[in-house]
Structure formats: structure tokens, C-alpha cells
Motif scaffolding. Sequence first.
Motif, mmCIF file in Angstrom:
data_model
loop_
_atom_site.group_PDB
_atom_site.id
_atom_site.type_symbol
_atom_site.label_atom_id
_atom_site.label_comp_id
_atom_site.label_asym_id
_atom_site.label_seq_id
_atom_site.Cartn_x
_atom_site.Cartn_y
_atom_site.Cartn_z
ATOM 1 N N PRO A 191 0.850 -1.190 0.000
ATOM 2 C CA PRO A 191 0.000 0.000 0.000
ATOM 3 C C PRO A 191 0.889 1.244 0.000
ATOM 4 N N SER A 192 0.546 2.212 -0.844
ATOM 5 C CA SER A 192 1.331 3.447 -0.873
ATOM 6 C C SER A 192 0.498 4.568 -0.268
ATOM 7 N N VAL A 193 1.149 5.443 0.452
ATOM 8 C CA VAL A 193 0.444 6.526 1.139
ATOM 9 C C VAL A 193 1.207 7.837 0.995
ATOM 10 N N GLY A 194 0.464 8.867 0.669
ATOM 11 C CA GLY A 194 1.014 10.228 0.687
ATOM 12 C C GLY A 194 0.092 11.068 1.549
ATOM 13 N N ALA A 195 0.595 11.578 2.665
ATOM 14 C CA ALA A 195 -0.270 12.297 3.613
ATOM 15 C C ALA A 195 0.032 13.792 3.585
ATOM 16 N N GLU A 196 -0.934 14.565 3.109
ATOM 17 C CA GLU A 196 -0.766 16.023 3.057
ATOM 18 C C GLU A 196 -1.135 16.606 4.414
ATOM 19 N N GLN A 197 -0.246 17.398 4.952
ATOM 20 C CA GLN A 197 -0.387 17.861 6.335
ATOM 21 C C GLN A 197 -0.678 19.355 6.402
ATOM 22 N N LEU A 275 1.967 21.093 4.020
ATOM 23 C CA LEU A 275 3.149 20.402 3.493
ATOM 24 C C LEU A 275 2.684 19.078 2.888
ATOM 25 N N ALA A 276 3.102 18.802 1.658
ATOM 26 C CA ALA A 276 2.769 17.508 1.063
ATOM 27 C C ALA A 276 4.051 16.783 0.685
ATOM 28 N N PRO A 277 4.176 15.541 1.130
ATOM 29 C CA PRO A 277 5.345 14.754 0.732
ATOM 30 C C PRO A 277 5.023 13.932 -0.511
ATOM 31 N N ILE A 278 6.060 13.421 -1.142
ATOM 32 C CA ILE A 278 5.853 12.430 -2.199
ATOM 33 C C ILE A 278 5.501 11.115 -1.491
ATOM 34 N N TYR A 279 4.583 10.383 -2.060
ATOM 35 C CA TYR A 279 4.113 9.176 -1.384
ATOM 36 C C TYR A 279 5.202 8.118 -1.278
ATOM 37 N N THR A 280 5.000 7.247 -0.305
ATOM 38 C CA THR A 280 5.922 6.128 -0.119
ATOM 39 C C THR A 280 5.118 4.956 0.458
ATOM 40 N N ASN A 324 -5.213 11.793 3.078
ATOM 41 C CA ASN A 324 -4.475 10.537 3.020
ATOM 42 C C ASN A 324 -4.654 9.930 1.624
ATOM 43 N N ASN A 325 -3.650 10.110 0.774
ATOM 44 C CA ASN A 325 -3.694 9.519 -0.560
ATOM 45 C C ASN A 325 -3.230 8.083 -0.451
ATOM 46 N N TRP A 326 -4.021 7.188 -1.011
ATOM 47 C CA TRP A 326 -3.758 5.758 -0.782
ATOM 48 C C TRP A 326 -3.911 4.974 -2.082
ATOM 49 N N SER A 327 -3.022 4.056 -2.310
ATOM 50 C CA SER A 327 -3.153 3.173 -3.458
ATOM 51 C C SER A 327 -2.454 1.856 -3.148
ATOM 52 N N LEU A 328 -2.509 0.931 -4.096
ATOM 53 C CA LEU A 328 -1.801 -0.337 -3.932
ATOM 54 C C LEU A 328 -0.861 -0.506 -5.112
ATOM 55 N N LYS A 334 4.082 -1.450 -10.084
ATOM 56 C CA LYS A 334 2.856 -1.241 -10.871
ATOM 57 C C LYS A 334 1.729 -0.789 -9.952
ATOM 58 N N ASN A 335 1.116 0.338 -10.283
ATOM 59 C CA ASN A 335 0.007 0.852 -9.480
ATOM 60 C C ASN A 335 -1.283 0.124 -9.865
ATOM 61 N N LEU A 336 -1.893 -0.544 -8.899
ATOM 62 C CA LEU A 336 -3.066 -1.370 -9.220
ATOM 63 C C LEU A 336 -4.340 -0.541 -9.367
ATOM 64 N N ASP A 435 -13.103 19.668 -11.803
ATOM 65 C CA ASP A 435 -13.783 19.800 -10.530
ATOM 66 C C ASP A 435 -13.156 18.812 -9.564
ATOM 67 N N ARG A 436 -12.357 19.306 -8.641
ATOM 68 C CA ARG A 436 -11.690 18.393 -7.722
ATOM 69 C C ARG A 436 -12.653 17.875 -6.666
ATOM 70 N N ASN A 437 -13.837 18.433 -6.666
ATOM 71 C CA ASN A 437 -14.841 18.068 -5.667
ATOM 72 C C ASN A 437 -14.251 17.903 -4.271
ATOM 73 N N PHE A 444 -11.594 9.436 -5.982
ATOM 74 C CA PHE A 444 -10.658 8.803 -6.904
ATOM 75 C C PHE A 444 -9.983 9.921 -7.691
ATOM 76 N N THR A 445 -8.646 9.968 -7.629
ATOM 77 C CA THR A 445 -7.951 11.062 -8.327
ATOM 78 C C THR A 445 -6.979 10.494 -9.361
ATOM 79 N N GLY A 446 -7.503 9.636 -10.214
ATOM 80 C CA GLY A 446 -6.726 9.189 -11.371
ATOM 81 C C GLY A 446 -6.013 7.861 -11.176
ATOM 82 N N ASN A 447 -5.318 7.703 -10.075
ATOM 83 C CA ASN A 447 -4.627 6.429 -9.836
ATOM 84 C C ASN A 447 -4.505 6.126 -8.351
ATOM 85 N N LYS A 448 -5.320 6.795 -7.572
ATOM 86 C CA LYS A 448 -5.274 6.620 -6.110
ATOM 87 C C LYS A 448 -6.569 7.157 -5.534
ATOM 88 N N PHE A 449 -6.817 6.829 -4.284
ATOM 89 C CA PHE A 449 -7.944 7.429 -3.589
ATOM 90 C C PHE A 449 -7.427 8.429 -2.574
HETATM 91 P P1 ADP Z 1 -3.253 15.618 -7.067
HETATM 92 O O1 ADP Z 1 -2.899 16.757 -7.947
HETATM 93 O O2 ADP Z 1 -4.264 14.672 -7.590
HETATM 94 O O3 ADP Z 1 -3.523 16.036 -5.623
HETATM 95 P P2 ADP Z 1 -0.526 14.991 -6.621
HETATM 96 O O4 ADP Z 1 0.384 14.293 -7.551
HETATM 97 O O5 ADP Z 1 -0.295 16.413 -6.363
HETATM 98 O O6 ADP Z 1 -1.988 14.682 -7.058
HETATM 99 O O7 ADP Z 1 -0.476 14.206 -5.267
HETATM 100 C C1 ADP Z 1 -1.074 14.583 -4.103
HETATM 101 C C2 ADP Z 1 -0.542 13.639 -3.044
HETATM 102 O O8 ADP Z 1 -0.862 12.315 -3.425
HETATM 103 C C3 ADP Z 1 0.972 13.693 -2.877
HETATM 104 O O9 ADP Z 1 1.297 13.605 -1.523
HETATM 105 C C4 ADP Z 1 1.403 12.473 -3.639
HETATM 106 O O10 ADP Z 1 2.642 11.972 -3.208
HETATM 107 C C5 ADP Z 1 0.283 11.514 -3.349
HETATM 108 N N1 ADP Z 1 0.215 10.406 -4.304
HETATM 109 C C6 ADP Z 1 0.392 10.466 -5.639
HETATM 110 N N2 ADP Z 1 0.314 9.224 -6.176
HETATM 111 C C7 ADP Z 1 0.082 8.365 -5.151
HETATM 112 C C8 ADP Z 1 -0.073 6.949 -5.040
HETATM 113 N N3 ADP Z 1 -0.006 6.149 -6.088
HETATM 114 N N4 ADP Z 1 -0.293 6.443 -3.812
HETATM 115 C C9 ADP Z 1 -0.370 7.231 -2.737
HETATM 116 N N5 ADP Z 1 -0.218 8.539 -2.781
HETATM 117 C C10 ADP Z 1 0.014 9.113 -3.964
#
Ligand code: ADP
Length: 694
Positions: A191-197, A275-280, A324-328, A334-336, A435-437, A444-449
Motif C-alpha cells: 500500500p502506498s500513502v502520501g499524507a498532506e499535512q 506540506l505535502a510529501p511524495i508518497y511512499t 491521506n492519498n492511498w493506493s496499492l 505497478k500501481n493497481l 472539478d476536484r470536488n 478517486f484522483t486518477g490512480n489513487k484514492f
Molecule cells: P493531485 O494533484 O491529484 O492532488 P498529486 O500528484 O499532487 O496529485 O499528489 C497529491 C498527493 O498524493 C501527494 O502527496 C502524492 O505523493 C500523493 N500520491 C500520488 N500518487 C500516489 C499513489 N499512487 N499512492 C499514494 N499517494 C500518492
Amino acid sequence: MNEILNVPEIFGSDVFNEATMKQRLAPDVYAAWKHCIQSGSALELTVANHIAEAMKEWATEKGATHYTHWFQPMTGITAEKHDSFISPTGDGRVIMEFSGKELVRGEPDASSFPSGGLRATFEARGYTAWDPTSAAFVKDGSLYIPTCFFSYTGEALDKKTPLLRSIDEVSREAVRILRLFGDTETKRIIPSVGAEQEYFLLPKDLYAQREDLRLTGRTLFGAAPPKGQELDDHYFGTIRTRVSAFMKDLDEQLWRLGILSKTKHNEGAPCQHELAPIYTDANTACDDNQMIMLTMKKCAAKHNLVCLLHEKPFAGISGSGKHNNWSLATDTGKNLFSPGKTPYQNARFLLFLAAFIKGVDEYQDLLRCTVASAGNDHRLGANEAPPAIISIFLGDELNAIVKSIVEGTDYENPEKSNLRIGVDVLPTIRKDTTDRNRTSPLAFTGNKFEFRMLGSSQSVSSPNVVLNTIMAEELGQFADILEQAEDFDSALHDLVCKAFTQHQRIIFDGNGYSEEWKEEAARRGLSNLPSTAECLPTYVSEKNIDLVTRHGIFTENEFKARHAIYLEAYNKVVSIEARTMVDMAIHQILPAAMHYTRDLCQSVSSKQAVGASCRAESSLVRQISQASDALYDAIEALKAALSSVPASAAQASSYYHDAVIPCMTNLRTHADALEMLTDKSYWPYPTYSDLLFY
Ligand code: ADP
Ligand code: MG
């Protein structure tokens, strides 16, 4: 002179990361560690000894004199106890030593952390165990070792252990699914997570003058300033110099710790930033978010600022959350949740999507509970954050696809034949940029929730535990069916179609802030649990206990302990806030009003003596006296409410919500009215204008 920061060089320089391990460990030791990480097996003590020695050498070169087992008790923040490396040689000198045993296991005797009844006092010891999947690092002269925290009987007392269990569980079930799609390579799903704070920064001297901020992290009083955030002039605005210096410093510290700090900007409210980090990977992301919050606090102090992580520091001004951006993803990256370019990838994507939708619908209450806290109650449903009702936003394109699958029509041309999963290619599903709603709790934002209900101060562990576990559950159910299917393609199609059809109610793309949605959601049978007190009883329902125990995420005891701790935390927070209000009202607000009226009265009598008009003074005296009486009554009412809190935690939480909080609101109204009437020089603490527009 401005020194130029060499970011690639400093990045991760304080982390005992894989590159450092490769460089510093003997090849066989490194291989053994790597094997342990990949297979999840235990590390032999001889290997641990070698790693400990290398860690200590590296850490002391970086100036460390101590080590600490860094853990995440159920308070939601982190804890540490520092031991030095010194070891006496017997002749009055010391050497620096660190053994594998000390690395792997600790005994912090941390008996004062909440255990929710998991530890009786006679066995109150807690133990820590090294989590080798999260890198150790050096900070402030100590080697930090990320650890799990558990009781003598092996029950998890922390936020990390269930997260690790849930990561394993979703990996196991998702790999089963991938095998059915002919993937023989993937060993693990991560599971991958990116948490915007989000956070607030305030000047330290102003903060220090307010008891409410110091004791509770938020303002319990404060009349609305003449200007709030209505001009939208702060969002993405130019960052003030002092804040910018803080952010620069913060980034540098985080980068040294190997944290992928990426984006910084001003948020909607004055003094609010993000602050937003790159997900890990989820485990690292959770550790990193804790370290981000800690570092923000420390770094702010250095700049004579205070960082507020509270969900609602100011009434009438947006509070802070955490997205909390979350994906698998597979171990090969490969992003599922990426809709693919081939029918095969699309089918896999739709299956994962169906599992997600089904899981969220079935466990909406559980997911809701993971973001319940006294602080977050101020935001959810208050038109600044998503409502307390869970729903999923999919966007136009994905909605059209789901609809066509449910209705058995072609998504572009409803007249045409059906969309066959596994045969047809889906259109490219673009990120919904128009519309980011922001009103949706789970988009759902393209490849993650993006799960947007989290409070700014909370650990990201619990929401991710639930996201992972419900995915594990649904994928497991799907795998059971598909593994037995004679015709895989049609079984798959039926599964996805059935899940979309049965769980359509959880999908909602409209305005989540509207009153109509509340009504519509009720018609759909979605749960609406607006407050922590209302929500927590659903946490320990049989269905939820069954889910978490079946997947080995929690034992029943561990799960119920968490429930007890959340209840207790809610009760304590409200109680502390209420008592702080009484304290401030009696010792600061009421006296301020009285001093001012006393001086006004003196002025009235002196003026009357010379026959001058004193209409303004007299009128103010009357108004303030009335308001003071009302304040006094409100204090008494709150005190009375506080004197009869029920003993049982569950009853107390309802009581705090139903009886105490309304008294607090009432007290605040009268205090804020008095503030509007009183000469500023008499007022005992900085006002909203002082704090927000310093
Ligand atoms: P958006 O413009 O849709 O908000 P961003 O690329 O700016 O997308 O990402 C927003 C947050 O989502 C960042 O913290 C980023 O690291 C995280 N993120 C992007 N892709 C993934 C992923 N596959 N899994 C989890 N978090 C992700
Ligand atoms: Mg976002």
C-alpha cells in the motif's frame, strides 16, 4: 551570505538507509537483512549484532551518544526514551557499545501509556521490538530505531503493529488475485500513502499569553475578527518571510531524515499552511508523518513560532485536516489503481475498484470511526471538510464506465453492445482536473484514492489499517470465487457487475456539503455519524470485530482496547477544554469585565460631579453588567454540568456531547460578547485579530 544547499547530498544523510547498509555491512549480513525484509522472517541474533555494531559506528560518527526505541503508543503520537551507548570498562573509563539484543528488543517500562485494559498494573511493562522495514536515523544526538510496542502477553499496544499486519494481509490477498490474472512474478503488494499535512503557525509570544492554546491547542474563546478568510487572500498567497524561513529550515531537516517533502504553500485560513510529501510505502509514510509533525513543532520553536496541529484552532476559520492519498502497488512498482491500456489491465483495475467500493460501503462506519476525535468533530460536516457521511467520488468518466457495466450498455454509445470486462479497452481515464470536488470524503484522483476526513493531528495509521483490511477482505472474497470459476472471464464480469450494482449507493459525485445530500444519503441508507460520541459505539459492532479478528489485524481484546482508549481520549479532551473554559472565565474574563466596569463607574461619578454627559459610559456599564451576569450564569451552568458526569466511559461520552458541549458553547457566546464590549487594554489575552493578522 546564503549558503547553497546541496539537496541530493544532504537527502537521507541522517538515515541508516539501504545504501548506507550496503556500504557498511558485510555482504552476507546485508544479504541476510535483505532476505528478512523481503520474506518477513525473523533476523538471527548474530546478524542483528553485526547490524547494531555498524549502526552504532555510523551514528556515533554523526555525533550520536544515545539510542532510542521510537514507538507509536495509542495516544496517536510517538514516544521515546534515550539510553546512552556507554559501557564501563572497569577501570573508570567507558566505551561505546550497542548490541543486537538492544537493537532488536527494548523494555521501556512505559506503564503510563493508555492500554485500554490490555495491561494490568502487575504486568504493566511494555516491550518494544525493532521494525527493520523502517530505517533508523540520527536526530538530536540520538539513534532513533522505529519499533513496535506490545505487552508482556504479546498484545499490540501501538499504532504500528496493526498497520504492519494489515499491510501483510492486503498483500497476501491481492497477490492471490494477481496470480489469477497470470502474474507469477509479483511477490508482494505494498500500500502506498502520501499524507498532506495542514498546520497553523502563530507567534510564540502571543500563543504564550493564551491559556486555552497552551492547554488545549485551540482557542476556546475569541470574538470573530472584522476580517476572516472571506477575501481568499491567503490561499496560495506569498509566504511571509518569517514563515518562509521556517519552511526552508523544516525542509532541510526533513530531507536529512530522508523524508520526501515536496510541496509547501499557504492554505485557506490566515496563518494556515500545508506540506505535502511524495508518497511512499504505508509503513514509512506513517512514520514519516509522525516525524513531520514532530519536526514542525520543534522547528517552529526555533523560529519563535508555535505550530498548531489541532483540527480547529479558531472558530469561524477553516480548521486543519490531513489528506491521506492511498493506493496499492506491486513490488515491481505497478500501481493497481491505474486504469490500464489493455483489456487485461482494465479488468484488473475494475476488479480492484469493485473491491474498494464494496469494502467501503460495507465498512463505512468503521472507516468513519478511524477519523473520530473531539478535535475532528469541529470540522466534519461543518462545510469546511467533508461531511461525516462516507461516500466515494469517481468522476465523470469512471462513473460512465460503472454505469455501463451495471446497465449492460456501451459507455460511449448506450445503444451499442455491452462493455465486456477483459475484452474491451476502457477510455483513458483522465485525472479529474476541472472539478476536484473538495466536498467528497473519498475521491478517486486518477490512480489513487484521496481520503480527506482525517484530522490534522491524528496518526495516519488507523485509516490505512482499515483501508488495507477492507481491501484484503473483499479481494479475498473475490479470489475465493474466481479460483473456483470454470469460466474466469464471465465469473469476473459477474463479480464486478454485482459489486457495482449492489454498492452503487456509496458512489456520489455531487455537493457533499449540501443539506440535500444528507437527506439523499439517509434515503440511500448510508450511515451518518456526525460526532465521535455517536460514532464510537459502531466501532465494536460484531461485523467489525469479525473483520479485524478474521484477518489477524487485532485480537478482540486489542480491538476493544482501542475502543476504550478512543472513548477515554474523547472524554478527557472535552473535560479538559471545559475546565479550561471555567478557569479562564473566572480568573481572566470576568475580572477583566469587572475592572473595566469599575473604572467606567468611577468615570461616571467624576463626570457627573462636573455635570458632564456620561451616556456612553453609563450605557456600557449597563451592557457589560448584563453580559457579565450572563457569563456568570453560564460558568455556573458549565460547572454544574461537569459535576455530574456519568462514571461509565460510554455514557460519559454521550453526556459530554449532549450536556457539556452545549454549556461550553453557551459560555463562549457570552464571553465573546463581553470581548466585543470591553476596552482592549483590559482584555486578558490576544484577540483573533492579534493572533491571525500579526
Ligand atoms: P493531485 O494533484 O491529484 O492532488 P498529486 O500528484 O499532487 O496529485 O499528489 C497529491 C498527493 O498524493 C501527494 O502527496 C502524492 O505523493 C500523493 N500520491 C500520488 N500518487 C500516489 C499513489 N499512487 N499512492 C499514494 N499517494 C500518492
Ligand atoms: Mg490533495
